[in-house]
Design an enzyme around this catalytic site. Structure first.
Site, short mmCIF file in Angstrom:
data_model
loop_
_atom_site.label_atom_id
_atom_site.label_comp_id
_atom_site.label_asym_id
_atom_site.label_seq_id
_atom_site.Cartn_x
_atom_site.Cartn_y
_atom_site.Cartn_z
N HIS A 93 6.12 -2.48 -4.50
CA HIS A 93 7.10 -2.60 -3.42
C HIS A 93 7.98 -1.36 -3.44
O HIS A 93 8.51 -1.00 -4.49
CB HIS A 93 7.95 -3.86 -3.62
CG HIS A 93 9.19 -3.88 -2.77
ND1 HIS A 93 9.13 -3.79 -1.39
CD2 HIS A 93 10.51 -3.96 -3.09
CE1 HIS A 93 10.38 -3.81 -0.92
NE2 HIS A 93 11.23 -3.91 -1.93
N HIS A 95 10.85 1.33 -1.04
CA HIS A 95 11.70 1.54 0.12
C HIS A 95 11.34 2.92 0.67
O HIS A 95 12.11 3.87 0.55
CB HIS A 95 13.19 1.50 -0.27
CG HIS A 95 13.64 0.17 -0.80
ND1 HIS A 95 14.93 -0.07 -1.21
CD2 HIS A 95 12.97 -1.01 -0.96
CE1 HIS A 95 15.04 -1.34 -1.61
NE2 HIS A 95 13.86 -1.92 -1.48
N TYR A 120 -9.05 5.75 6.29
CA TYR A 120 -8.54 5.43 4.94
C TYR A 120 -7.38 4.45 4.98
O TYR A 120 -7.19 3.69 4.03
CB TYR A 120 -8.22 6.71 4.16
CG TYR A 120 -9.50 7.29 3.63
CD1 TYR A 120 -10.04 6.84 2.43
CD2 TYR A 120 -10.21 8.21 4.38
CE1 TYR A 120 -11.25 7.30 1.98
CE2 TYR A 120 -11.44 8.69 3.94
CZ TYR A 120 -11.95 8.24 2.74
OH TYR A 120 -13.17 8.69 2.29
ZN LIG Z 1 13.28 -3.85 -1.87
#
Ligand SMILES: [Zn+2]
Length: 221
Positions: A93, A95, A120
């Protein structure tokens, strides 16, 4: 791979992502599913650029902390995707700027955030679903991810960032990078009437590489 090697791998990929500006400050987190049913998870408030292998949180199969620092507070994002994606062994995860940017555009299709721009992207990230905005820490975001029923390996949280699963940590990292680069391409080409892959070209990739694309299946192509 031994746990020592896996811990080192998390730190190496974390540093690589951080140093290329793919997740700023102490944002972003990584988890790995272990053979005993437990997890290795990056600690809360830790920068991916400066992880210490020994301090990575180890959780048992019930999610209880066994050793290391307390895990990221964003762990519900990870567990929701593991619960619904049986084959997922690692989750990243971030940002990352371009992926976050496209979540705010009015034309985004929540069932396929990005058009089929490159082979891709489809081969590594598949299609990407958009999950609506939730305040950080709101447990409802996990329900929204579970609501996708594991059909997507890559999910974008609106105004927040991508959550991407892979069969290995390397696969999850590479898929996250493809998602970010494809989001960048989308922004570069927005308004220029670009030529995306045709439905026939997408079908060809699906057939040759055995891809499972949710939207593609839905339409019965
Ligand atoms: Zn986050």
């Amino acid at each position: 791979m031994t746990h020592v090697r896996l811990r080192e791998e998390i730190c190496r990929f974390g540093r690589s992502l951080f140093e290329r500006g793919l997740t700023p400050g102490s944002s972003g987190n990584i988890s790995l599913r272990l053979d005993d049913g437990g997890w290795l998870v990056t600690p809360t408030n830790a920068s991916l650029g400066f992880l210490d292998p020994a301090r990575i949180a180890r959780l048992d199969a019930q999610g209880k902390l066994v050793s290391g620092d307390a895990p990221t507070k964003e762990i519900p994002l990870h567990t929701a995707l593991y619960e619904t994606r049986a084959g997922a062994r690692a989750i990243v995860h971030l940002h990352s700027t371009h992926a976050v940017a496209i979540t705010m555009l009015p034309e985004i299709d929540p069932k396929a955030v990005l058009p089929p721009m490159t082979p891709y992207y489809l081969m590594r990230a598949g299609q990407t679903a958009l999950v609506p905005y939730f305040r950080p820490g709101d447990p409802a975001v996990a329900d929204a991810i579970k609501g996708l029923a594991g059909r997507y390996s890559s999910v974008l949280l609106a105004n927040h960032g991508p959550v991407v699963a892979g069969v290995t940590l390397e696969a999850a990292v590479f898929a996250t990078e493809e998602l970010e680069e494809t989001a960048k391409l989308y922004l570069l080409l927005r308004g220029l009437n670009p030529r995306y892959l045709s439905p026939e070209q997408v079908s060809d990739l699906v057939r040759v590489f055995g891809l499972t694309l949710p939207r593609h299946d839905e339409h019965g192509h």
